[in-house]
Design a protein around this motif. Structure first.
Motif, PDB file in Angstrom:
ATOM      1  N   ASP A  75       0.778  -1.181  -0.004  1.00 10.32           N
ATOM      2  CA  ASP A  75      -0.123   0.053   0.026  1.00 10.32           C
ATOM      3  C   ASP A  75       0.969   1.470   0.130  1.00 10.32           C
ATOM      4  OD1 ASP A  75      -2.454  -1.455  -0.030  1.00 10.32           O
ATOM      5  OD2 ASP A  75      -2.267  -1.686   2.212  1.00 10.32           O
ATOM      6  N   ALA A  76       2.164   1.015   0.217  1.00  7.68           N
ATOM      7  CA  ALA A  76       3.012   2.282   0.219  1.00  7.68           C
ATOM      8  C   ALA A  76       2.734   3.194  -1.321  1.00  7.68           C
ATOM      9  CB  ALA A  76       4.432   1.789   0.013  1.00  7.68           C
ATOM     10  N   VAL A  77       2.863   4.464  -1.146  1.00  5.33           N
ATOM     11  CA  VAL A  77       2.532   5.315  -2.287  1.00  5.33           C
ATOM     12  C   VAL A  77       4.075   5.719  -3.060  1.00  5.33           C
ATOM     13  CG1 VAL A  77       1.762   7.557  -3.050  1.00  5.33           C
ATOM     14  CG2 VAL A  77       0.462   6.084  -1.470  1.00  5.33           C
ATOM     15  N   VAL A  78       4.299   5.459  -4.009  1.00  4.09           N
ATOM     16  CA  VAL A  78       5.639   5.794  -4.948  1.00  4.09           C
ATOM     17  C   VAL A  78       4.898   6.808  -5.617  1.00  4.09           C
ATOM     18  CG1 VAL A  78       7.493   4.583  -6.288  1.00  4.09           C
ATOM     19  CG2 VAL A  78       6.102   3.168  -4.633  1.00  4.09           C
ATOM     20  N   LEU A  79       5.938   7.993  -5.574  1.00  4.96           N
ATOM     21  CA  LEU A  79       5.799   8.927  -6.640  1.00  4.96           C
ATOM     22  C   LEU A  79       5.974   8.622  -8.064  1.00  4.96           C
ATOM     23  CD1 LEU A  79       7.695  11.671  -4.596  1.00  4.96           C
ATOM     24  CD2 LEU A  79       5.112  11.286  -4.717  1.00  4.96           C
ATOM     25  N   GLU A  80       5.209   9.335  -8.689  1.00  5.97           N
ATOM     26  CA  GLU A  80       5.329   9.067 -10.445  1.00  5.97           C
ATOM     27  C   GLU A  80       6.077  10.641 -10.887  1.00  5.97           C
ATOM     28  OE1 GLU A  80       5.229   6.742 -12.263  1.00  5.97           O
ATOM     29  OE2 GLU A  80       4.172   5.306 -10.794  1.00  5.97           O
ATOM     30  N   PRO A  81       6.702  10.701 -11.725  1.00  5.21           N
ATOM     31  CA  PRO A  81       7.137   9.524 -12.783  1.00  5.21           C
ATOM     32  C   PRO A  81       8.102   8.636 -12.247  1.00  5.21           C
ATOM     33  CG  PRO A  81       8.251  11.722 -13.556  1.00  5.21           C
ATOM     34  CD  PRO A  81       7.337  12.024 -12.494  1.00  5.21           C
ATOM     35  N   ALA A  82       8.367   7.452 -12.822  1.00  5.23           N
ATOM     36  CA  ALA A  82       9.199   6.630 -12.240  1.00  5.23           C
ATOM     37  C   ALA A  82      10.794   6.975 -12.334  1.00  5.23           C
ATOM     38  CB  ALA A  82       9.176   5.305 -13.175  1.00  5.23           C
ATOM     39  N   ILE A 119      15.246  14.461  -5.732  1.00  3.25           N
ATOM     40  CA  ILE A 119      14.085  14.705  -6.520  1.00  3.25           C
ATOM     41  C   ILE A 119      14.330  16.196  -7.477  1.00  3.25           C
ATOM     42  CG2 ILE A 119      11.646  15.461  -6.575  1.00  3.25           C
ATOM     43  CD1 ILE A 119      11.390  13.609  -4.106  1.00  3.25           C
ATOM     44  N   VAL A 120      14.638  17.227  -6.803  1.00  5.42           N
ATOM     45  CA  VAL A 120      14.826  18.346  -7.447  1.00  5.42           C
ATOM     46  C   VAL A 120      15.964  18.187  -8.527  1.00  5.42           C
ATOM     47  CG1 VAL A 120      15.571  20.672  -7.594  1.00  5.42           C
ATOM     48  CG2 VAL A 120      13.936  19.864  -5.813  1.00  5.42           C
ATOM     49  N   ASP A 121      17.021  17.388  -8.506  1.00  4.35           N
ATOM     50  CA  ASP A 121      18.017  17.343  -9.249  1.00  4.35           C
ATOM     51  C   ASP A 121      17.483  16.440 -10.763  1.00  4.35           C
ATOM     52  OD1 ASP A 121      19.774  18.807  -7.760  1.00  4.35           O
ATOM     53  OD2 ASP A 121      20.885  16.984  -6.682  1.00  4.35           O
ATOM     54  N   VAL A 122      16.847  15.481 -10.259  1.00  8.08           N
ATOM     55  CA  VAL A 122      16.375  14.438 -11.202  1.00  8.08           C
ATOM     56  C   VAL A 122      15.228  15.314 -12.305  1.00  8.08           C
ATOM     57  CG1 VAL A 122      14.740  12.388 -11.844  1.00  8.08           C
ATOM     58  CG2 VAL A 122      16.556  12.412  -9.808  1.00  8.08           C
ATOM     59  N   LEU A 123      14.342  15.913 -11.671  1.00  8.07           N
ATOM     60  CA  LEU A 123      13.572  16.548 -12.414  1.00  8.07           C
ATOM     61  C   LEU A 123      14.067  17.967 -13.303  1.00  8.07           C
ATOM     62  CD1 LEU A 123      10.545  17.115 -10.052  1.00  8.07           C
ATOM     63  CD2 LEU A 123      10.640  15.492 -12.019  1.00  8.07           C
ATOM     64  N   LEU A 124      15.290  18.397 -12.557  1.00  6.73           N
ATOM     65  CA  LEU A 124      15.968  19.566 -13.278  1.00  6.73           C
ATOM     66  C   LEU A 124      16.583  18.986 -14.687  1.00  6.73           C
ATOM     67  CD1 LEU A 124      16.573  22.517 -13.275  1.00  6.73           C
ATOM     68  CD2 LEU A 124      18.452  22.158 -11.833  1.00  6.73           C
ATOM     69  N   GLU A 146      12.126  23.834  -7.830  1.00  8.34           N
ATOM     70  CA  GLU A 146      11.767  23.936  -6.372  1.00  8.34           C
ATOM     71  C   GLU A 146      10.176  24.222  -5.966  1.00  8.34           C
ATOM     72  OE1 GLU A 146      13.495  23.283  -3.668  1.00  8.34           O
ATOM     73  OE2 GLU A 146      15.610  23.305  -4.276  1.00  8.34           O
ATOM     74  N   GLU A 147       9.921  24.946  -6.702  1.00  2.72           N
ATOM     75  CA  GLU A 147       8.437  25.450  -6.507  1.00  2.72           C
ATOM     76  C   GLU A 147       7.572  24.560  -6.778  1.00  2.72           C
ATOM     77  OE1 GLU A 147       5.300  28.892  -8.411  1.00  2.72           O
ATOM     78  OE2 GLU A 147       7.336  29.409  -7.992  1.00  2.72           O
ATOM     79  N   HIS A 148       7.619  23.873  -7.953  1.00  4.60           N
ATOM     80  CA  HIS A 148       7.022  22.482  -8.584  1.00  4.60           C
ATOM     81  C   HIS A 148       7.036  21.380  -7.418  1.00  4.60           C
ATOM     82  CE1 HIS A 148       5.251  19.350 -11.004  1.00  4.60           C
ATOM     83  NE2 HIS A 148       6.249  18.776 -10.587  1.00  4.60           N
ATOM     84  N   VAL A 149       8.185  21.209  -6.934  1.00 12.89           N
ATOM     85  CA  VAL A 149       8.160  20.206  -5.912  1.00 12.89           C
ATOM     86  C   VAL A 149       7.453  20.649  -4.844  1.00 12.89           C
ATOM     87  CG1 VAL A 149       9.681  18.756  -4.230  1.00 12.89           C
ATOM     88  CG2 VAL A 149      10.213  19.094  -6.710  1.00 12.89           C
ATOM     89  N   SER A 150       7.649  21.812  -4.100  1.00 15.44           N
ATOM     90  CA  SER A 150       6.958  22.484  -2.929  1.00 15.44           C
ATOM     91  C   SER A 150       5.296  22.496  -3.140  1.00 15.44           C
ATOM     92  CB  SER A 150       7.349  23.699  -2.804  1.00 15.44           C
ATOM     93  OG  SER A 150       6.693  24.200  -1.616  1.00 15.44           O
ATOM     94  N   PHE A 151       4.933  22.687  -4.214  1.00 15.51           N
ATOM     95  CA  PHE A 151       3.603  22.804  -4.379  1.00 15.51           C
ATOM     96  C   PHE A 151       3.000  21.533  -4.713  1.00 15.51           C
ATOM     97  CE2 PHE A 151      -0.406  23.970  -7.065  1.00 15.51           C
ATOM     98  CZ  PHE A 151      -1.271  24.784  -6.089  1.00 15.51           C
ATOM     99  N   THR A 173       4.048  18.390  -5.245  1.00 19.96           N
ATOM    100  CA  THR A 173       4.654  17.208  -4.503  1.00 19.96           C
ATOM    101  C   THR A 173       4.307  17.455  -3.020  1.00 19.96           C
ATOM    102  OG1 THR A 173       6.077  16.839  -6.214  1.00 19.96           O
ATOM    103  CG2 THR A 173       6.476  15.295  -4.103  1.00 19.96           C
ATOM    104  N   GLU A 174       4.848  18.031  -2.405  1.00 19.51           N
ATOM    105  CA  GLU A 174       4.805  18.258  -0.826  1.00 19.51           C
ATOM    106  C   GLU A 174       3.433  18.553  -0.469  1.00 19.51           C
ATOM    107  OE1 GLU A 174       9.178  19.137   0.582  1.00 19.51           O
ATOM    108  OE2 GLU A 174       8.319  20.751  -0.290  1.00 19.51           O
ATOM    109  N   GLY A 175       2.835  19.731  -1.284  1.00 17.50           N
ATOM    110  CA  GLY A 175       1.090  19.899  -1.074  1.00 17.50           C
ATOM    111  C   GLY A 175       0.486  18.880  -1.326  1.00 17.50           C
ATOM    112  N   SER A 176       0.602  18.044  -2.030  1.00 12.93           N
ATOM    113  CA  SER A 176      -0.590  16.921  -2.231  1.00 12.93           C
ATOM    114  C   SER A 176      -0.184  15.641  -1.279  1.00 12.93           C
ATOM    115  CB  SER A 176      -0.484  16.542  -3.645  1.00 12.93           C
ATOM    116  OG  SER A 176       0.734  15.767  -3.995  1.00 12.93           O
ATOM    117  N   LEU A 177       1.040  15.425  -0.394  1.00 13.83           N
ATOM    118  CA  LEU A 177       1.358  14.423   0.444  1.00 13.83           C
ATOM    119  C   LEU A 177       0.117  14.224   1.363  1.00 13.83           C
ATOM    120  CD1 LEU A 177       5.102  14.978   1.066  1.00 13.83           C
ATOM    121  CD2 LEU A 177       3.945  13.175  -0.441  1.00 13.83           C
TER     122      LEU A 177
END
Length: 94
Positions: A20-27, A49-54, A66-71, A73-77
């Motif tokens: 049941d663990a939630v894994v982030l997408e994309p892979a 995460i930031v480095d990979v997306l960058l 950074e803004e994308h991850v904050s809003f 990813t972290e915002g949806s946790l």
């Protein structure tokens, strides 16, 4: 430093510990997985995460990512449930 496990192996190992663990997408974000908590949540290195997306989005700036991850990813946790991932930020070399 040991070579990271292939993505499918990492996801298989997570499912073995907690299906049941939630894994982030994309892979591609699997590269930022650093472990699991004792209660079965996947732990990600936020900086990685930031480095990979960058790297995957070369036209974006670090600030935009950074803004994308904050809003996004972290915002949806909180809405991801009991086994939502955990993002950690390391202050120095592991």
């Amino acid at each position: 430093m040991p070579k990271p496990a292939p993505r499918s192996e990492i996801r298989d190992r997570i499912a073995e510990q907690n299906e049941d663990a939630v894994v982030l997408e994309p892979a591609i974000l699997d590269a930022a997985i650093v472990g699991m908590t004792s209660d079965g949540r996947v732990v990600y290195d936020r900086t990685k995460i930031v480095d990979v997306l960058l790297e995957d989005t070369p036209k974006a700036t670090r600030e935009e990512i950074e803004e994308h991850v904050s809003f996004n990813t972290e915002g949806s946790l909180p809405s991801m449930g009991e086994y939502a991932p955990v993002l950690v930020e390391f202050f120095g070399p592991p």
